[in-house]
Design a protein around this motif. Structure first.
Motif, short mmCIF file in Angstrom:
data_model
loop_
_atom_site.label_atom_id
_atom_site.label_comp_id
_atom_site.label_asym_id
_atom_site.label_seq_id
_atom_site.Cartn_x
_atom_site.Cartn_y
_atom_site.Cartn_z
N ILE A 198 47.01 17.18 118.66
CA ILE A 198 45.92 16.24 118.56
C ILE A 198 44.98 17.39 117.83
N THR A 199 44.73 16.91 116.59
CA THR A 199 43.49 17.59 115.64
C THR A 199 42.29 17.10 115.74
N VAL A 200 41.14 17.76 116.25
CA VAL A 200 39.86 17.31 116.30
C VAL A 200 39.02 17.97 115.20
N GLY A 201 38.53 17.36 114.16
CA GLY A 201 37.89 18.08 113.31
C GLY A 201 36.25 17.33 113.05
N SER A 202 35.43 17.80 112.03
CA SER A 202 34.38 17.22 111.94
C SER A 202 33.88 17.66 110.68
N VAL A 203 32.50 17.11 110.07
CA VAL A 203 31.76 17.64 109.09
C VAL A 203 30.71 18.73 109.53
N SER A 204 30.63 18.97 110.59
CA SER A 204 29.50 19.81 111.13
C SER A 204 29.31 21.00 110.55
N LYS A 205 30.60 21.83 110.70
CA LYS A 205 30.40 23.27 110.30
C LYS A 205 30.85 23.73 108.76
N GLU A 206 32.29 23.23 108.47
CA GLU A 206 32.45 23.66 107.07
C GLU A 206 31.86 22.89 106.11
N TYR A 207 31.14 21.61 106.24
CA TYR A 207 30.36 21.10 105.28
C TYR A 207 28.98 21.08 105.53
N LEU A 214 45.52 20.66 122.23
CA LEU A 214 44.36 19.91 121.66
C LEU A 214 43.64 20.95 120.65
N TYR A 215 43.73 20.78 119.55
CA TYR A 215 43.23 21.79 118.87
C TYR A 215 41.66 21.36 118.07
N ASN A 216 40.78 22.25 118.30
CA ASN A 216 39.42 22.11 117.85
C ASN A 216 39.36 22.74 116.46
N ALA A 217 39.45 21.97 115.36
CA ALA A 217 39.33 22.20 114.10
C ALA A 217 38.22 22.48 113.43
N ALA A 218 36.99 22.64 114.10
CA ALA A 218 35.65 22.39 113.22
C ALA A 218 35.42 23.46 112.49
N MET A 219 36.05 24.73 112.68
CA MET A 219 35.75 25.73 111.85
C MET A 219 37.29 26.31 111.08
N GLU A 220 38.27 25.58 111.17
CA GLU A 220 39.15 25.92 110.58
C GLU A 220 39.70 26.74 109.44
N ARG A 221 38.80 26.31 108.52
CA ARG A 221 38.92 27.21 107.16
C ARG A 221 38.05 28.21 106.92
N ILE A 222 37.07 28.28 108.02
CA ILE A 222 36.03 29.47 107.78
C ILE A 222 36.76 30.75 108.32
N LEU A 223 37.61 31.25 107.31
CA LEU A 223 38.56 32.45 107.61
C LEU A 223 37.91 33.66 106.54
N PHE A 224 38.04 34.90 107.24
CA PHE A 224 37.45 36.00 106.39
C PHE A 224 38.82 36.83 105.91
N ARG A 225 38.57 37.37 104.76
CA ARG A 225 39.94 38.16 104.10
C ARG A 225 40.14 39.02 105.44
N PRO A 226 41.40 39.40 105.66
CA PRO A 226 42.81 38.96 104.89
C PRO A 226 43.10 37.75 105.66
N ARG A 227 42.59 36.98 106.62
CA ARG A 227 43.03 36.04 107.33
C ARG A 227 43.68 34.90 106.19
N ARG A 228 44.97 34.25 106.75
CA ARG A 228 45.32 33.19 106.15
C ARG A 228 45.35 31.97 106.98
N GLY A 234 33.54 19.94 98.41
CA GLY A 234 32.32 19.86 99.27
C GLY A 234 31.71 21.51 99.54
N GLY A 235 32.26 22.38 98.50
CA GLY A 235 31.45 23.67 98.63
C GLY A 235 31.95 24.45 99.76
N VAL A 236 32.98 24.24 100.49
CA VAL A 236 33.49 24.99 101.53
C VAL A 236 33.84 26.39 101.07
#
Length: 333
Positions: free
Chosen positions: A233-242, A204-218, A291-293
């Motif tokens: 099972i991926t669970v995402g939202s617009v709350s954090k990244e957007y 069960l993958y909480n993807a709420a912040m999945e692209r909020i990664l700081f260098r050098p993380r990929r 979305g300005g992410v």
């Protein structure tokens, strides 16, 4: 005589409220209290999302119970979003559900996956909202520690393997993690994939912040790691990244064989996601500029660097992603 006091369900015995509420009340009473505890942000939401939401207030279609599992356009956009990030095709009609925020999706998934007494592996530290949802669903949390290594966080893979037992039904992870800002490595995901596929355990993958990664993380989506696509099972939202906290719109995507059960829980738990918020979420997901992410992440990384510099000399543990950062208070005594 007083009537006997009704008994309380045991599942609530170890659950406490968020202390954030007490801090907020103190801040309202005292203008000199500086609030650092809440995961709000002043980086604005996408303009297109705000405009679409304002327009939705006057639409009959946005003021309805139907469809129970989210509008068709939004389900299609969410499915495309997860498919693009993971490389795994998800069908919007049979593999995607819209929820009233990501945390509703997490709870719905747990209710669909576990029976009372089943074990769920989480990290330590982990987000209290994840831990207590495990307990509300009747599950037993088992902890895989995050270690402080080279100034940042690292998953203790030996303790992770030890945390998994024959009663483990779900491995429940957020990446980047709240409250640590820990980011899992490819080695971590490979180990998690091996355990899940060998034992038939859901991720069960909480993807709420999945692209909020700081260098050098990929970026790595776990469904793209060997064998995990059929168990993730991926669970995402617009709350954090957007930056759309108040919209309360999330999504759940996963294998067909489990999504009907999650959908049933969703209908009888919250009935339907927020109607007037869905057009705004759709606008954010399909916005041509993303979305300005990217710009938001660059700003949050700059702020992370500033906070760490200002706390120089204190035992701060580096956050490699997300919105939060911890001080090692144990080292302070």
């Amino acid at each position: 005589m007083h009537p006997p006091t009704p008994s309380q369900p045991p599942r609530l015995g170890g659950i406490v409220g968020f202390s954030i509420d007490r801090v907020a009340q103190a801040a309202e009473a005292d203008a000199e209290v500086l609030r650092l505890e809440n995961l709000d942000t002043d980086v604005p939401p996408p303009r297109a999302a705000i405009e679409a939401t304002r327009a939705a207030v006057g639409l009959d279609d946005a003021n309805s119970y139907l469809p129970f599992l989210g509008g068709a356009e939004l389900r299609a956009a969410a499915a495309a979003h997860v498919s693009r990030l993971s490389g795994v095709p998800y069908d919007p009609d049979t593999q995607t559900i819209i929820t009233a925020g990501g945390t509703e999706g997490l709870f719905n998934a747990l209710l669909a996956l576990i029976e009372p007494g089943d074990e769920v592996v989480v990290t330590d530290p982990t987000y209290a909202g994840m831990l207590y949802r495990v307990r509300l669903a009747g599950g037993v949390a088992r902890f895989a520690p995050l270690l402080i290594r080279e100034g940042g966080w690292a998953l203790d893979l030996d303790r992770f393997r030890d945390a998994v037992t024959d009663r483990t039904r779900v491995i429940f992870l957020m990446n980047p993690s709240i409250p640590s800002g820990a980011v899992l490595t490819r080695e971590d995901w490979d180990e998690i994939a091996g355990v899940c596929t060998e034992r038939g355990i859901w991720l069960l993958y909480n993807a709420a912040m999945e692209r909020i990664l700081f260098r050098p993380r990929r970026y790595i989506h776990p469904a793209s790691v060997g064998g995990l696509a059929d168990l993730t099972i991926t669970v995402g939202s617009v709350s954090k990244e957007y930056r759309m906290i108040g919209w309360r719109v999330g999504w759940v995507t996963g294998p067909r064989r489990i999504m009907n059960r999650i959908g049933l829980v969703s209908i009888y738990n919250v009935v339907t996601p927020v109607g007037i918020a869905q057009p705004g979420a759709l606008a954010a997901l399909v916005e041509p500029a993303g979305g300005g992410v990217t710009d938001a992440v660059a700003e949050w990384e700059r702020r992370r660097d500033t906070v760490q510099a200002e706390l120089d000399g204190l035992p701060v543990v580096r956050a490699d992603g997300g919105w939060s950062l911890l001080v090692d208070t144990g080292a302070l005594g």
